[in-house]
Design a protein around this motif. Sequence first.
Motif, PDB file in Angstrom:
ATOM      1  N   ARG A  55      -8.484 -13.973   6.236  1.00 46.15           N
ATOM      2  CA  ARG A  55      -8.014 -13.571   7.555  1.00 46.15           C
ATOM      3  C   ARG A  55      -7.432 -12.161   7.495  1.00 46.15           C
ATOM      4  NH1 ARG A  55      -5.879 -15.708  12.400  1.00 46.15           N
ATOM      5  NH2 ARG A  55      -6.697 -17.775  11.857  1.00 46.15           N
ATOM      6  N   ALA A  56      -6.673 -11.900   6.445  1.00 43.04           N
ATOM      7  CA  ALA A  56      -6.031 -10.591   6.323  1.00 43.04           C
ATOM      8  C   ALA A  56      -7.065  -9.482   6.156  1.00 43.04           C
ATOM      9  CB  ALA A  56      -5.062 -10.588   5.150  1.00 43.04           C
ATOM     10  N   VAL A  57      -8.124  -9.760   5.414  1.00 41.05           N
ATOM     11  CA  VAL A  57      -9.187  -8.769   5.251  1.00 41.05           C
ATOM     12  C   VAL A  57      -9.809  -8.465   6.615  1.00 41.05           C
ATOM     13  CG1 VAL A  57     -11.497  -8.361   4.319  1.00 41.05           C
ATOM     14  CG2 VAL A  57      -9.736  -9.368   2.861  1.00 41.05           C
ATOM     15  N   VAL A  58     -10.117  -9.513   7.353  1.00 41.49           N
ATOM     16  CA  VAL A  58     -10.711  -9.324   8.677  1.00 41.49           C
ATOM     17  C   VAL A  58      -9.766  -8.534   9.575  1.00 41.49           C
ATOM     18  CG1 VAL A  58     -11.487 -10.500  10.752  1.00 41.49           C
ATOM     19  CG2 VAL A  58     -12.104 -11.404   8.506  1.00 41.49           C
ATOM     20  N   GLU A  59      -8.486  -8.922   9.565  1.00 41.46           N
ATOM     21  CA  GLU A  59      -7.533  -8.218  10.434  1.00 41.46           C
ATOM     22  C   GLU A  59      -7.452  -6.740  10.093  1.00 41.46           C
ATOM     23  OE1 GLU A  59      -4.030 -10.571   9.934  1.00 41.46           O
ATOM     24  OE2 GLU A  59      -4.554 -11.938  11.589  1.00 41.46           O
ATOM     25  N   ALA A  60      -7.453  -6.448   8.800  1.00 45.28           N
ATOM     26  CA  ALA A  60      -7.369  -5.044   8.398  1.00 45.28           C
ATOM     27  C   ALA A  60      -8.583  -4.267   8.902  1.00 45.28           C
ATOM     28  CB  ALA A  60      -7.264  -4.932   6.879  1.00 45.28           C
ATOM     29  N   LEU A  61      -9.750  -4.892   8.823  1.00 46.05           N
ATOM     30  CA  LEU A  61     -10.970  -4.212   9.269  1.00 46.05           C
ATOM     31  C   LEU A  61     -10.994  -4.061  10.787  1.00 46.05           C
ATOM     32  CD1 LEU A  61     -13.489  -5.854   6.811  1.00 46.05           C
ATOM     33  CD2 LEU A  61     -12.975  -3.423   6.945  1.00 46.05           C
ATOM     34  N   VAL A  62     -10.485  -5.062  11.484  1.00 48.44           N
ATOM     35  CA  VAL A  62     -10.449  -4.978  12.950  1.00 48.44           C
ATOM     36  C   VAL A  62      -9.508  -3.845  13.364  1.00 48.44           C
ATOM     37  CG1 VAL A  62      -9.626  -6.157  15.030  1.00 48.44           C
ATOM     38  CG2 VAL A  62     -11.012  -7.396  13.369  1.00 48.44           C
ATOM     39  N   ALA A  98      -8.727  -1.199  11.605  1.00 51.73           N
ATOM     40  CA  ALA A  98      -9.097   0.127  11.091  1.00 51.73           C
ATOM     41  C   ALA A  98      -9.837   0.963  12.119  1.00 51.73           C
ATOM     42  CB  ALA A  98      -9.957  -0.025   9.847  1.00 51.73           C
ATOM     43  N   GLU A  99      -9.621   2.246  12.052  1.00 51.14           N
ATOM     44  CA  GLU A  99     -10.285   3.144  12.997  1.00 51.14           C
ATOM     45  C   GLU A  99     -11.384   3.965  12.336  1.00 51.14           C
ATOM     46  OE1 GLU A  99      -7.373   5.339  15.108  1.00 51.14           O
ATOM     47  OE2 GLU A  99      -6.726   3.539  16.214  1.00 51.14           O
ATOM     48  N   HIS A 100     -11.494   3.820  11.027  1.00 51.24           N
ATOM     49  CA  HIS A 100     -12.607   4.460  10.338  1.00 51.24           C
ATOM     50  C   HIS A 100     -12.918   3.618   9.098  1.00 51.24           C
ATOM     51  CE1 HIS A 100      -9.773   6.027   7.358  1.00 51.24           C
ATOM     52  NE2 HIS A 100      -8.968   6.176   8.369  1.00 51.24           N
ATOM     53  N   ARG A 142     -17.510   2.223   1.182  1.00 50.80           N
ATOM     54  CA  ARG A 142     -16.626   2.029   2.341  1.00 50.80           C
ATOM     55  C   ARG A 142     -17.236   0.997   3.268  1.00 50.80           C
ATOM     56  NH1 ARG A 142     -12.535   5.452   3.761  1.00 50.80           N
ATOM     57  NH2 ARG A 142     -12.014   6.904   2.105  1.00 50.80           N
ATOM     58  N   PHE A 143     -16.371   0.365   4.054  1.00 49.83           N
ATOM     59  CA  PHE A 143     -16.808  -0.702   4.931  1.00 49.83           C
ATOM     60  C   PHE A 143     -16.232  -0.496   6.308  1.00 49.83           C
ATOM     61  CE2 PHE A 143     -15.949  -1.984   0.681  1.00 49.83           C
ATOM     62  CZ  PHE A 143     -17.136  -2.562   0.291  1.00 49.83           C
ATOM     63  N   CYS A 162     -14.648  15.016   2.546  1.00 52.94           N
ATOM     64  CA  CYS A 162     -13.506  14.238   3.034  1.00 52.94           C
ATOM     65  C   CYS A 162     -13.773  12.734   3.045  1.00 52.94           C
ATOM     66  CB  CYS A 162     -13.101  14.701   4.432  1.00 52.94           C
ATOM     67  SG  CYS A 162     -14.350  14.408   5.693  1.00 52.94           S
ATOM     68  N   GLY A 163     -14.995  12.322   2.829  1.00 55.75           N
ATOM     69  CA  GLY A 163     -15.297  10.891   2.757  1.00 55.75           C
ATOM     70  C   GLY A 163     -15.510  10.234   4.108  1.00 55.75           C
ATOM     71  N   LYS A 164     -15.269  10.958   5.171  1.00 54.15           N
ATOM     72  CA  LYS A 164     -15.456  10.367   6.505  1.00 54.15           C
ATOM     73  C   LYS A 164     -16.946  10.193   6.795  1.00 54.15           C
ATOM     74  CE  LYS A 164     -11.161  11.676   8.610  1.00 54.15           C
ATOM     75  NZ  LYS A 164     -11.000  13.146   8.448  1.00 54.15           N
ATOM     76  N   SER A 165     -17.227   9.351   7.784  1.00 57.87           N
ATOM     77  CA  SER A 165     -18.628   9.155   8.124  1.00 57.87           C
ATOM     78  C   SER A 165     -18.848   9.077   9.618  1.00 57.87           C
ATOM     79  CB  SER A 165     -19.148   7.888   7.451  1.00 57.87           C
ATOM     80  OG  SER A 165     -18.498   6.770   7.983  1.00 57.87           O
ATOM     81  N   VAL A 166     -20.007   9.493  10.013  1.00 57.49           N
ATOM     82  CA  VAL A 166     -20.389   9.498  11.419  1.00 57.49           C
ATOM     83  C   VAL A 166     -21.592   8.577  11.568  1.00 57.49           C
ATOM     84  CG1 VAL A 166     -21.195  10.949  13.308  1.00 57.49           C
ATOM     85  CG2 VAL A 166     -19.715  11.928  11.551  1.00 57.49           C
TER      86      VAL A 166
END
Lengths: 146, 146
Positions: free
Chosen positions: A22-29, A31-33, A81-82, A98-102
């Motif tokens: 649940r905590a993994v899911v919550e963290a992903l929900v 997250a903004e990137h 990254r996920f 920077c590791g960001k993705s589009v």
Amino acid sequence: METEQVLNLLKAKGYKCTPQRRAVVEALVRAEHPLSVKDLVDELRELFPDMSADTVYRNVKVLSDLGVVNLIHNQGKEGARFELDGRPHHHHLVCVACGKSVCLPYCPMEEKAEALAKQEDFKVLGHTFEIFGHCRECQNNKEGTS
Amino acid sequence: METEQVLNLLKAKGYKCTPQRRAVVEALVRAEHPLSVKDLVDELRELFPDMSADTVYRNVKVLSDLGVVNLIHNQGKEGARFELDGRPHHHHLVCVACGKSVCLPYCPMEEKAEALAKQEDFKVLGHTFEIFGHCRECQNNKEGTS
DNA sequence: TTCTTAAATAAGAACATTCCTAATTAAACG
DNA sequence: CGTTTAATTAGGAATGTTCTTATTTAAGAA
């Protein structure tokens, strides 16, 4: 996509709903990137000090298999990254600085690739497609500094 | 592509020609299908018992940067594979069962992808594209056995 | 040939990821 | 609620890959 929807999907597919999951899911929900495994482990260890990295990998894989998260292989350097994804499928431009993705509104499989695989009698299980380079900001930063 | 050609290219680019590097190139020239790092290390340790895996990784990366070898990321399981390539660029169908790969006469970048990246002001350095699944033979074997 | 120096090496540490195992636990059922 | 069972977990071992460092060495200059 909300946490409860994801958990219901997991339950429907016969997966258990553990506090860690649940905590993994919550963290992903939340997250903004896209998040790295390290991001997730660091964040989740505040709640579960003993949480193993393997648990993150396992859960992220389950979610990935269900199509709930997208896995972005960021070759070498930093790990994968996920990101949570309601949309069925897409690819990314990944900035190696920077590791960001589009997100990329394009999938090569929909074009010629699928046909070429069939031509070889190849039973397709999946595919990867990523473009890597420098994003707009990182190009500007490089010029600005010196 | 022959060994000497590759070594000349290396020299022209300012790389040294060490015995280990020569051996890596020779092994790749000799190979008839993509080699894994383990393949290379095992083969080359017969000549250089102390050769470190890092040397293989480093050399293969140099060759890859020069476009002389193609790097095939075979996510998870078995590690990456490399093959010498005179042709400018191509991708693969990778069998997750036997690890073999088939060249694909298609690159998504040539189609829409490059344009989409430019549209984002993204400075492209490279890309990956692989299809993975089961090759003809591995499908047959699976059916045969049971 | 000898000297100089930047590149390459081996070795092992460090990190990312997967695998194995024994212990824990969520969920279903009595 | 207690029992059972299969899934999940933590932990650590096992790989794959990268990085760091001290040492060696190829290649060019003297």
